[in-house]
Design a protein around this motif. Structure first.
Motif, short mmCIF file in Angstrom:
data_model
loop_
_atom_site.label_atom_id
_atom_site.label_comp_id
_atom_site.label_asym_id
_atom_site.label_seq_id
_atom_site.Cartn_x
_atom_site.Cartn_y
_atom_site.Cartn_z
N THR A 19 0.81 -1.20 0.14
CA THR A 19 0.09 0.09 0.32
C THR A 19 0.97 1.81 -0.21
OG1 THR A 19 -1.52 -0.91 1.66
CG2 THR A 19 -2.01 1.55 1.31
N ALA A 20 0.75 2.21 -0.93
CA ALA A 20 1.70 3.34 -1.38
C ALA A 20 1.41 3.91 0.50
CB ALA A 20 1.32 4.28 -1.97
N PRO A 21 2.21 4.62 1.07
CA PRO A 21 2.38 6.01 2.08
C PRO A 21 1.88 6.57 1.73
CG PRO A 21 4.98 5.41 1.17
CD PRO A 21 3.87 4.64 0.50
N ALA A 22 0.92 7.03 2.95
CA ALA A 22 0.09 8.70 2.82
C ALA A 22 0.93 9.95 2.36
CB ALA A 22 -0.43 8.55 4.13
N LEU A 23 0.50 10.52 2.02
CA LEU A 23 0.58 12.05 1.21
C LEU A 23 1.38 12.37 2.76
CD1 LEU A 23 -1.53 13.31 -2.17
CD2 LEU A 23 0.64 11.56 -1.86
N PRO A 36 0.27 8.22 -8.11
CA PRO A 36 -0.95 8.40 -8.74
C PRO A 36 -1.61 6.94 -9.71
CG PRO A 36 1.00 8.95 -9.87
CD PRO A 36 1.41 9.11 -8.84
N GLU A 37 -0.66 6.27 -9.74
CA GLU A 37 -1.42 4.67 -9.72
C GLU A 37 -1.11 3.91 -8.64
OE1 GLU A 37 -1.16 4.06 -12.69
OE2 GLU A 37 0.56 5.34 -13.75
N ASP A 38 -1.80 4.52 -7.83
CA ASP A 38 -2.00 3.56 -6.69
C ASP A 38 -3.64 4.15 -6.36
OD1 ASP A 38 -1.82 2.82 -3.59
OD2 ASP A 38 -2.70 4.53 -3.08
N HIS A 39 -4.56 3.51 -6.96
CA HIS A 39 -6.44 3.71 -6.58
C HIS A 39 -6.48 4.42 -5.71
CE1 HIS A 39 -9.89 3.56 -8.31
NE2 HIS A 39 -9.94 2.69 -7.00
N VAL A 40 -6.09 3.66 -4.40
CA VAL A 40 -7.02 4.31 -3.14
C VAL A 40 -6.34 6.08 -3.07
CG1 VAL A 40 -6.43 4.22 -0.30
CG2 VAL A 40 -6.62 2.39 -1.87
N GLN A 41 -4.68 6.62 -3.15
CA GLN A 41 -4.62 7.47 -3.26
C GLN A 41 -5.00 8.01 -3.87
OE1 GLN A 41 -0.24 9.60 -4.53
NE2 GLN A 41 -0.05 7.96 -2.72
N TRP A 42 -4.92 7.77 -5.42
CA TRP A 42 -5.98 8.75 -6.54
C TRP A 42 -6.78 9.40 -6.39
CZ3 TRP A 42 -3.88 12.48 -10.07
CH2 TRP A 42 -5.19 11.81 -11.40
N GLU A 43 -7.88 8.29 -5.87
CA GLU A 43 -9.61 8.28 -5.60
C GLU A 43 -9.82 9.34 -4.59
OE1 GLU A 43 -11.71 7.98 -8.09
OE2 GLU A 43 -10.48 7.12 -9.91
N GLY A 44 -8.42 8.78 -3.76
CA GLY A 44 -9.20 9.87 -2.28
C GLY A 44 -8.67 10.75 -2.21
N PRO A 175 -1.76 9.84 -13.60
CA PRO A 175 -1.98 7.64 -13.81
C PRO A 175 -1.31 7.83 -15.60
CG PRO A 175 -4.36 7.85 -13.39
CD PRO A 175 -3.30 9.49 -12.91
N GLN A 176 -0.72 6.40 -15.53
CA GLN A 176 -1.01 6.08 -17.14
C GLN A 176 -2.35 6.30 -18.14
OE1 GLN A 176 1.75 6.14 -18.92
NE2 GLN A 176 1.91 4.92 -20.40
N ARG A 177 -3.10 5.61 -17.08
CA ARG A 177 -4.41 5.76 -17.95
C ARG A 177 -5.11 6.80 -18.85
NH1 ARG A 177 -5.13 4.15 -12.72
NH2 ARG A 177 -6.47 5.11 -11.51
N GLU A 178 -4.95 7.62 -17.25
CA GLU A 178 -4.94 9.37 -17.86
C GLU A 178 -4.40 10.01 -18.02
OE1 GLU A 178 -7.69 10.22 -14.48
OE2 GLU A 178 -7.97 9.50 -14.25
N LYS A 179 -3.18 9.65 -18.42
CA LYS A 179 -2.00 10.62 -19.29
C LYS A 179 -3.03 11.44 -20.63
CE LYS A 179 2.44 9.85 -17.62
NZ LYS A 179 2.26 8.79 -15.99
N GLY A 180 -2.76 10.93 -21.36
CA GLY A 180 -3.70 11.25 -22.74
C GLY A 180 -4.56 12.22 -22.94
N TRP A 181 -5.64 12.23 -21.65
CA TRP A 181 -6.85 12.98 -22.03
C TRP A 181 -5.72 14.37 -21.09
CZ3 TRP A 181 -10.20 14.82 -23.76
CH2 TRP A 181 -11.38 15.82 -23.17
N ALA A 182 -5.03 14.05 -19.75
CA ALA A 182 -4.70 15.38 -19.21
C ALA A 182 -3.19 16.10 -19.87
CB ALA A 182 -3.72 14.75 -17.56
N LEU A 183 -2.63 15.46 -20.31
CA LEU A 183 -1.59 16.32 -21.56
C LEU A 183 -2.56 16.93 -22.67
CD1 LEU A 183 1.30 13.52 -21.40
CD2 LEU A 183 1.40 15.62 -20.40
#
Length: 471
Positions: A19-23, A36-44, A175-183
């Motif tokens: 589990t990724a450390p807390a920010l 950002p690849e950590d789903h919990v951190q990203w959605e949180g 995250p990689q899956r959203e890089k196209g739209w964000a960039l």
């Protein structure tokens, strides 16, 4: 006993470690443990932080493109303001900001890891004050020597450098899956600056003007917005502790053949967009002088040249989004096909002398280049993730070393691609001065787009299929 007590807890321990450390935050708006690849951190909380940084990144980059493109608009009005430059000098004023901007993109790429994305956005926005103020001063005096004008135009290249650092920064946030739209959004917001400048400046310099133009306002009007961008970056953006410079990876990227292949493709897409955006007002003024400023609102004149950069900018994020869905290589091939056909259609129809047909065909060319900008850029992190051994490179970024190499590649490729903004005006200027028309130069571009289409198909469609993946 020790064997018995160690069995269950060690089995559970890896789950906690994965589990990724807390920010964590530090003074100066630094964020550590960003993943950002950590789903919990990203959605949180990650998504909200990324979006906030993206908004102010877009605004700062937008102003960079505004400043970068100012001279492409100003040169059309120089004769009316009392300046007397020949065709070659005019095309140098149009193209020198692109040359300097492309060159600055290389060091700008490494400024984010060195100083932090927020900190460098403040500095890079502040640097825009120099060319904006300089333009306001030199165009107020028709006796200004050409070398001085050229030097001030070169300083507008600060605006072109902003793109590399901005894109390198944002790629760490998503995250990689959203890089196209964000960039794509980040780039489109910046690209939109070219269109807004081409729309606003002709209006501003003619409002209230009688026998003369208020040409210095082309530079002065952007200063309050630049100051706002500096404040916004200071107050609302963040620095990421994970956005470290990986010098070894960057040097390795330079040795990677795919970096150079993708650079060639980006010259064809982004280089075409920024090159045609810079030269479009001049093309209209030369080919259809009656339509250079066809509409008047009171004492203000409106040029339609802004429409090219506008449609190209708006198309860019959809190039990224379509690439997220279908793969960047497929969309890039489609873009080059439309660009080649569009340029060919302009050549065939230019002798007809129909402005509206000319405008529509160029808008098709701009739209295709915008889509190609997004799709080509989307290919970069995928290619480098694949080279790093990611199982699903289209949706997985790979390890942090791979991400840093991709971030460096994004900046380097954006720098090389931007040289197209210098080459296209120069080649069209050469066509005009040598052959007395622009169709020869446009023919060179048709052949170039066809070659890039074939290159993309061989390397990134058929090659990827043989490797059992998609790019």
């Amino acid at each position: 006993m020790t064997d018995t007590t160690s069995t269950a807890p060690p089995h559970l321990a890896p789950t906690a470690v994965e589990t990724a450390p807390a920010l964590a935050t530090r003074p100066g708006r630094w964020i550590d443990n960003w993943n950002p690849e950590d789903h919990v951190q990203w959605e949180g909380e990650g998504r909200a932080i990324a979006r906030r940084n993206l908004r102010w990144s877009i605004f700062a980059e937008f102003l960079g493109f505004v400043v970068w493109q100012l001279w492409s608009i100003v040169v059309v009005s120089l004769p009316a303001a009392g300046f007397a430059f020949d065709t070659g000098q005019v095309f140098w004023l149009i193209s020198i900001p692109a040359l300097v901007g492309a060159t600055l993109r290389i060091p700008y790429t490494f400024m984010v890891p060195r100083f932090g994305g927020r900190n460098w956005t403040i500095v890079s926005a502040a640097l825009l004050l120099i060319p904006a103020v300089g333009l306001g001063i030199v165009v107020s005096n028709p006796a200004t020597p050409f070398p001085v004008m050229l030097a001030i135009a070169a300083l507008a290249g600060f605006g072109g450098g902003n793109f590399a650092s901005s894109m390198a920064n944002i790629t760490f946030f998503y995250p990689q899956r959203e890089k196209g739209w964000a960039l794509g959004l980040n780039a489109a917001g910046g690209n939109l600056g070219a269109s807004v400048a081409q729309f606003v400046v002709p209006i501003v310099i003619t409002v209230g003007a009688a026998a003369t133009l208020n040409l210095p306002l082309a530079g002065w009007i952007w200063i309050p917005f630049i100051l706002l961008a500096m404040f916004g970056a200071y107050r609302y953006m963040d620095n990421l502790g994970s956005a470290k410079a990986d010098v070894a990876a960057s040097l390795a990227a330079l040795k990677e053949p795919h970096l150079w292949i993708l650079s060639v493709l980006y010259i064809g897409t982004f280089g075409s967009f920024i090159g045609f955006a810079g030269v479009f007002p001049k093309l209209i003024a030369d080919q259809f002088p009656d339509f250079s400023t066809p509409f008047a609102v009171g004492s203000a004149s409106i040029s339609l040249a802004f429409m090219g950069a506008l449609v190209g900018s708006l198309a860019r994020p959809y190039g990224g989004k379509l690439s997220d869905r279908f793969g960047g290589a497929t969309i890039t091939i489609f873009s080059f096909a439309v660009m080649a056909l569009g340029a060919l259609a302009v050549i065939w129809t230019l002798p007809v002398g129909n402005f509206w047909l000319f405008l529509v065909l160029f808008l098709v060319l701009f739209t295709a280049s915008g889509v190609g900008n997004g799709s080509t850029y989307r290919m970069i992190p995928t290619v480098f993730a694949l080279k790093a051994g990611a199982a699903d490179a289209h949706n997985t970024a790979g390890d942090i070393s791979s991400q840093r190499k991709a971030a460096a590649a994004l900046g380097i490729i954006s720098a090389i691609g931007a040289y197209g903004g210098f080459a296209i005006p120069q080649l069209l200027g050469l066509s005009k001065t040598t052959f007395g028309e622009y169709t020869t130069g446009l023919g060179w571009f048709v052949w170039a787009y066809a070659g890039m289409l074939v290159l993309t198909a061989i390397v990134y469609v058929f090659g990827a299929r043989r490797a059992g993946t998609r790019i």
